[in-house]
Design a protein around this motif. Structure first.
Motif, PDB file in Angstrom:
ATOM      1  N   PRO A 127      51.414  38.381  58.217  1.00 29.11           N
ATOM      2  CA  PRO A 127      51.482  39.807  58.554  1.00 29.11           C
ATOM      3  C   PRO A 127      50.153  40.479  58.261  1.00 29.11           C
ATOM      4  O   PRO A 127      49.767  40.627  57.101  1.00 29.11           O
ATOM      5  CB  PRO A 127      52.594  40.331  57.626  1.00 29.11           C
ATOM      6  CG  PRO A 127      52.642  39.372  56.487  1.00 29.11           C
ATOM      7  CD  PRO A 127      52.228  38.043  57.031  1.00 29.11           C
ATOM      8  N   ALA A 128      49.430  40.874  59.300  1.00 25.75           N
ATOM      9  CA  ALA A 128      48.084  41.414  59.079  1.00 25.75           C
ATOM     10  C   ALA A 128      47.602  42.166  60.309  1.00 25.75           C
ATOM     11  O   ALA A 128      47.226  41.556  61.312  1.00 25.75           O
ATOM     12  CB  ALA A 128      47.106  40.277  58.753  1.00 25.75           C
ATOM     13  N   GLY A 143      45.282  45.644  50.998  1.00 24.19           N
ATOM     14  CA  GLY A 143      46.735  45.470  50.985  1.00 24.19           C
ATOM     15  C   GLY A 143      47.260  44.836  52.257  1.00 24.19           C
ATOM     16  O   GLY A 143      47.962  43.848  52.220  1.00 24.19           O
ATOM     17  N   GLY A 144      46.951  45.460  53.403  1.00 16.20           N
ATOM     18  CA  GLY A 144      47.268  44.865  54.690  1.00 16.20           C
ATOM     19  C   GLY A 144      48.702  45.032  55.139  1.00 16.20           C
ATOM     20  O   GLY A 144      49.640  44.623  54.458  1.00 16.20           O
ATOM     21  N   HIS A 145      48.889  45.670  56.309  1.00 19.58           N
ATOM     22  CA  HIS A 145      50.210  45.701  56.935  1.00 19.58           C
ATOM     23  C   HIS A 145      50.046  45.522  58.430  1.00 19.58           C
ATOM     24  O   HIS A 145      48.950  45.668  58.980  1.00 19.58           O
ATOM     25  CB  HIS A 145      50.981  46.977  56.599  1.00 19.58           C
ATOM     26  CG  HIS A 145      50.245  48.274  56.818  1.00 19.58           C
ATOM     27  ND1 HIS A 145      49.800  48.692  58.048  1.00 19.58           N
ATOM     28  CD2 HIS A 145      49.898  49.259  55.953  1.00 19.58           C
ATOM     29  CE1 HIS A 145      49.215  49.875  57.932  1.00 19.58           C
ATOM     30  NE2 HIS A 145      49.253  50.238  56.674  1.00 19.58           N
ATOM     31  N   GLY A 146      51.150  45.173  59.109  1.00 24.94           N
ATOM     32  CA  GLY A 146      51.064  44.910  60.536  1.00 24.94           C
ATOM     33  C   GLY A 146      52.442  44.701  61.135  1.00 24.94           C
ATOM     34  O   GLY A 146      53.460  45.113  60.577  1.00 24.94           O
ATOM     35  N   HIS A 147      52.474  44.057  62.279  1.00 26.43           N
ATOM     36  CA  HIS A 147      53.720  43.886  63.040  1.00 26.43           C
ATOM     37  C   HIS A 147      54.782  43.079  62.298  1.00 26.43           C
ATOM     38  O   HIS A 147      55.973  43.185  62.617  1.00 26.43           O
ATOM     39  CB  HIS A 147      53.423  43.189  64.371  1.00 26.43           C
ATOM     40  CG  HIS A 147      52.572  43.982  65.311  1.00 26.43           C
ATOM     41  ND1 HIS A 147      53.005  45.153  65.888  1.00 26.43           N
ATOM     42  CD2 HIS A 147      51.312  43.767  65.782  1.00 26.43           C
ATOM     43  CE1 HIS A 147      52.054  45.627  66.690  1.00 26.43           C
ATOM     44  NE2 HIS A 147      51.027  44.809  66.630  1.00 26.43           N
ATOM     45  N   LEU A 148      54.386  42.248  61.340  1.00 30.04           N
ATOM     46  CA  LEU A 148      55.338  41.367  60.661  1.00 30.04           C
ATOM     47  C   LEU A 148      55.713  41.864  59.270  1.00 30.04           C
ATOM     48  O   LEU A 148      56.379  41.143  58.516  1.00 30.04           O
ATOM     49  CB  LEU A 148      54.743  39.954  60.545  1.00 30.04           C
ATOM     50  CG  LEU A 148      54.323  39.265  61.838  1.00 30.04           C
ATOM     51  CD1 LEU A 148      53.761  37.872  61.543  1.00 30.04           C
ATOM     52  CD2 LEU A 148      55.487  39.175  62.820  1.00 30.04           C
ATOM     53  N   THR A 149      55.318  43.082  58.914  1.00 31.20           N
ATOM     54  CA  THR A 149      55.481  43.528  57.539  1.00 31.20           C
ATOM     55  C   THR A 149      56.934  43.657  57.121  1.00 31.20           C
ATOM     56  O   THR A 149      57.313  43.264  56.011  1.00 31.20           O
ATOM     57  CB  THR A 149      54.735  44.854  57.323  1.00 31.20           C
ATOM     58  OG1 THR A 149      53.328  44.585  57.351  1.00 31.20           O
ATOM     59  CG2 THR A 149      55.090  45.497  55.994  1.00 31.20           C
ATOM     60  N   TYR A 352      53.212  53.439  60.429  1.00 27.82           N
ATOM     61  CA  TYR A 352      53.532  52.019  60.324  1.00 27.82           C
ATOM     62  C   TYR A 352      54.602  51.801  59.251  1.00 27.82           C
ATOM     63  O   TYR A 352      54.441  52.266  58.117  1.00 27.82           O
ATOM     64  CB  TYR A 352      52.295  51.209  59.927  1.00 27.82           C
ATOM     65  CG  TYR A 352      51.159  51.280  60.909  1.00 27.82           C
ATOM     66  CD1 TYR A 352      51.159  50.506  62.060  1.00 27.82           C
ATOM     67  CD2 TYR A 352      50.075  52.116  60.674  1.00 27.82           C
ATOM     68  CE1 TYR A 352      50.102  50.557  62.954  1.00 27.82           C
ATOM     69  CE2 TYR A 352      49.014  52.176  61.564  1.00 27.82           C
ATOM     70  CZ  TYR A 352      49.027  51.394  62.700  1.00 27.82           C
ATOM     71  OH  TYR A 352      47.978  51.456  63.583  1.00 27.82           O
ATOM     72  N   PRO A 353      55.673  51.106  59.547  1.00 25.08           N
ATOM     73  CA  PRO A 353      56.679  50.831  58.517  1.00 25.08           C
ATOM     74  C   PRO A 353      56.156  49.850  57.468  1.00 25.08           C
ATOM     75  O   PRO A 353      55.515  48.852  57.798  1.00 25.08           O
ATOM     76  CB  PRO A 353      57.847  50.226  59.302  1.00 25.08           C
ATOM     77  CG  PRO A 353      57.251  49.717  60.572  1.00 25.08           C
ATOM     78  CD  PRO A 353      56.068  50.573  60.870  1.00 25.08           C
ATOM     79  N   VAL A 354      56.424  50.170  56.207  1.00 28.17           N
ATOM     80  CA  VAL A 354      56.020  49.290  55.099  1.00 28.17           C
ATOM     81  C   VAL A 354      57.208  49.069  54.159  1.00 28.17           C
ATOM     82  O   VAL A 354      57.059  49.002  52.943  1.00 28.17           O
ATOM     83  CB  VAL A 354      54.799  49.859  54.325  1.00 28.17           C
ATOM     84  CG1 VAL A 354      53.535  49.732  55.148  1.00 28.17           C
ATOM     85  CG2 VAL A 354      55.018  51.317  53.900  1.00 28.17           C
TER      86      VAL A 354
END
Length: 460
Positions: A127-128, A143-149, A352-354
Motif C-alpha cells: 500500500p503506497a 507514513g504512506g497511504h494509498g489504494h490498499l490502505t 484519502y481513507p486511513v
C-alpha cells in the motif's frame, strides 16, 4: 562551495558532483514541483550507500547542510535548499522480490512504479501512494497511504527493515531487533534521523483490481459527501475509495460533454473477488445516480499510474493537508464553497481513507501519531503557468484555513506545505514529538538533517 571542499566531495564519491558551473546544473536542481526554484551549492548523484556515507562525511565536515532527494516529489521542495548540497539518490534504483518470503528489498532512489512493477510479476504489492513517479523513500518515511490502505494498512505497516546512513557517516540496519528506537522513528518521522538507502517491505496479495470512477455535479456535493462519510467506514476493507473535487480533464474515459466541468466524485479500488465488485459498489446510487460512472478490471500497477499523465513533472504546486476523524456538515459547507471556486483545471481536493487495517496497529508502535484518523485530506493548487502561482496558493491557503477548525489539528507530514512552522510539526506528531526529539538527539544531535519537517534534538 569553495574549491577545496568541492574537490574533497568529488574525490570521496564515485557519482558525479554537479555545481552551478556545470551545463546540467539547472536540469539537476529541478524537481517535480516547478514552483520551487532554489540553487543548491552542488548536487551529488550517489550510486550506492558508500557514496552516501562518503558524501555525508564530506558535506557535514565542511559545515554544509545536506538535503536528500529520492523521487523529488516533495511539495515544499525539501530536497533542494539554497546553498546546501543535495544528495541525489535517483541513480540508486532497483527492487529485488523474494516471492517465497513475500518481501521486497527496494533501493533508496526507487519510485513507486519500480516497486509496483517488480512485485506485480508475483501477484504482490505494497500500500503506497497513487502516483507511480513518487519516490518510495520520502513517501515511506512520512507514513504512506494509498489504494490498499484499508486492506493492508499504511506503507510503514509493511516496512520490515531499513538501511540508514547516520549523521556521522556510519551505516546501520534498523528493524525491530537492531536499533529499534530508530526503526520506530523512521516509520512516520520523515527524513530527520538519517538517509535511508534501502527498504525491505512485506508484500501482500494483489494483482487485478476492480477500478471505478463515479462523478456527480457540484450541486450534489453535500449529499454525496454526507453519504460517503457514513458509507465508507462501514464498507468491507476490500473497498477503498478517495473522495475528490476536480475539473474533469479532456481525456478518456470522460465523455466530451463533461470536459472542463467542476465535479465531485470518488475513485474506487476493489481488491476482493471481481464477481462481487458490482455488489460492493451498488450503494453509489444512494446520493443520486452519478452523472458519470466507469468500472473496469485493471492490473494494480495500471491503477497506480493512472494519474501520471495528468500530473507530470514541471507543474506549479501548492498544497496543505489535515487529518479528520469525522466530516461535519460545517466542513461539508466549506468543501462546497471552495469546490465552486477551484481556480485551475488541475487544482483539486482529496480525502484519502486511513482506517481499516491502519486502525488495528497499536498507536504506540510507530511514529505515525494519528491512528485514530479516518481520512487524510489534502488541498492542492496546481497549474502549469507560473503566472498563476499566487492564485493557486491563495485558494489553497484560504480553503485550508477555513477547513482546519473542523480537523483533528495535525496533518500527514508529506502533505505539509512550505513555511507552516514548528507548531504545525508538533501538532502533526502530537504525543510522539518528545520521543522523536530524544531519538533525534541520539542519532543526529547536531541536527545535520534539517532539510525536512524538522524535529529538533531534545535539549537543543
Amino acid at each position: 562551495m569553495d574549491g577545496s571542499t568541492l574537490e574533497a566531495v568529488r574525490s570521496a564519491v564515485r557519482g558525479p558532483v554537479i555545481t552551478p558551473q556545470d551545463q546540467e546544473y539547472d536540469e539537476a536542481r529541478g524537481i517535480y514541483n516547478a514552483m520551487i526554484d532554489r540553487r543548491p551549492a552542488a548536487i551529488v548523484r550517489c550510486g550506492d550507500a558508500a557514496d552516501v556515507m562518503a558524501a555525508v562525511v564530506a558535506v557535514g565536515g565542511a559545515g554544509l547542510e545536506p538535503a536528500v532527494r529520492g523521487g523529488g516529489h516533495s511539495g515544499p521542495g525539501l530536497c533542494v535548499v539554497d546553498g546546501a548540497v543535495t544528495l541525489d539518490l535517483s541513480p540508486m534504483r532497483g527492487v529485488r522480490v523474494d516471492p517465497v518470503a513475500r518481501t521486497a528489498q527496494v533501493a533508496g532512489g526507487s519510485l513507486l512504479g519500480d516497486l509496483d512493477h517488480a512485485a506485480h510479476a508475483f501477484g504482490l504489492g505494497v500500500p503506497a501512494g497513487i502516483v507511480s513517479t513518487t519516490g518510495v523513500g520520502g513517501l515511506t518515511l512520512g507514513g504512506g497511504h494509498g489504494h490498499l490502505t484499508r486492506k493492508y494498512g499504511l506503507t510503514i505497516d509493511s516496512l520490515l527493515s531499513a538501511d540508514v546512513v547516520l549523521a556521522d557517516g556510519s551505516f546501520v540496519i534498523a528493524n525491530e531487533r537492531e536499533h529499534p528506537d530508530l526503526f520506530w522513528a523512521l516509520r512516520g518521522g520523515g527524513g530527520n534521523f538519517g538517509i535511508a538507502t534501502s527498504f525491505t517491505f512485506r508484500l501482500h496479495p494483489v494483482h487485478t483490481v476492480t477500478v471505478a470512477v463515479t462523478l456527480w455535479p457540484l450541486d450534489h456535493l453535500r449529499a454525496v459527501l454526507q453519504w460517503y462519510r457514513d458509507f465508507l467506514p462501514r464498507a468491507p476493507e476490500d473497498l477503498n475509495g478517495f473522495f475528490a473535487e476536480l475539473v474533469v480533464p479532456p481525456a478518456p474515459p470522460f465523455p466530451a460533454e463533461i470536459h472542463g466541468q467542476k465535479m465531485c466524485g470518488v475513485v474506487w479500488c476493489w481488491t476482493g473477488d471481481p464477481g462481487q465488485a458490482e455488489r460492493a459498489l451498488a450503494a453509489v446510487d444512494e446520493p443520486g445516480p452519478p452523472a458519470f460512472s466507469f468500472t473496469a478490471p485493471m492490473p494494480y500497477p495500471a491503477l497506480q499510474s493512472m494519474f501520471d499523465g495528468l500530473m507530470p513533472p514541471g507543474l506549479q504546486w501548492y498544497w496543505r493537508g489535515d487529518f479528520f476523524d469525522h466530516i461535519t456538515d460545517e466542513a461539508i459547507d466549506v468543501h462546497a464553497k471552495y469546490a465552486q471556486a477551484i481556480p485551475t483545471g488541475l487544482s483539486t481536493m482529496h480525502l484519502y481513507p486511513v482506517d481499516g487495517a491502519a486502525h488495528r496497529v497499536d498507536p504506540a508502535a510507530t511514529a505515525w501519531s494519528y491512528r485514530d484518523a479516518v481520512w487524510s485530506g489534502v488541498v492542492a493548487g496546481i497549474d502549469p503557468d507560473p503566472a498563476r502561482a499566487e492564485e493557486i496558493r491563495r485558494w489553497c491557503v484560504d480553503y485550508w484555513e477555513e477547513l482546519h477548525p473542523h480537523s483533528m489539528g495535525g496533518g500527514y507530514v508529506n502533505f505539509m506545505g512550505p513555511g507552516e512552522g514548528q507548531d504545525r510539526v508538533r501538532a502533526t506528531y502530537r504525543r510522539h514529538y518528545d520521543r522523536l526529539a530524544r531519538v533525534k538527539r541520539t542519532y543526529d544531535p547536531g541536527n545535520l538533517f534539517r532539510a525536512n519537517q524538522n524535529i529538533e534534538p531534545a535539549g537543543s
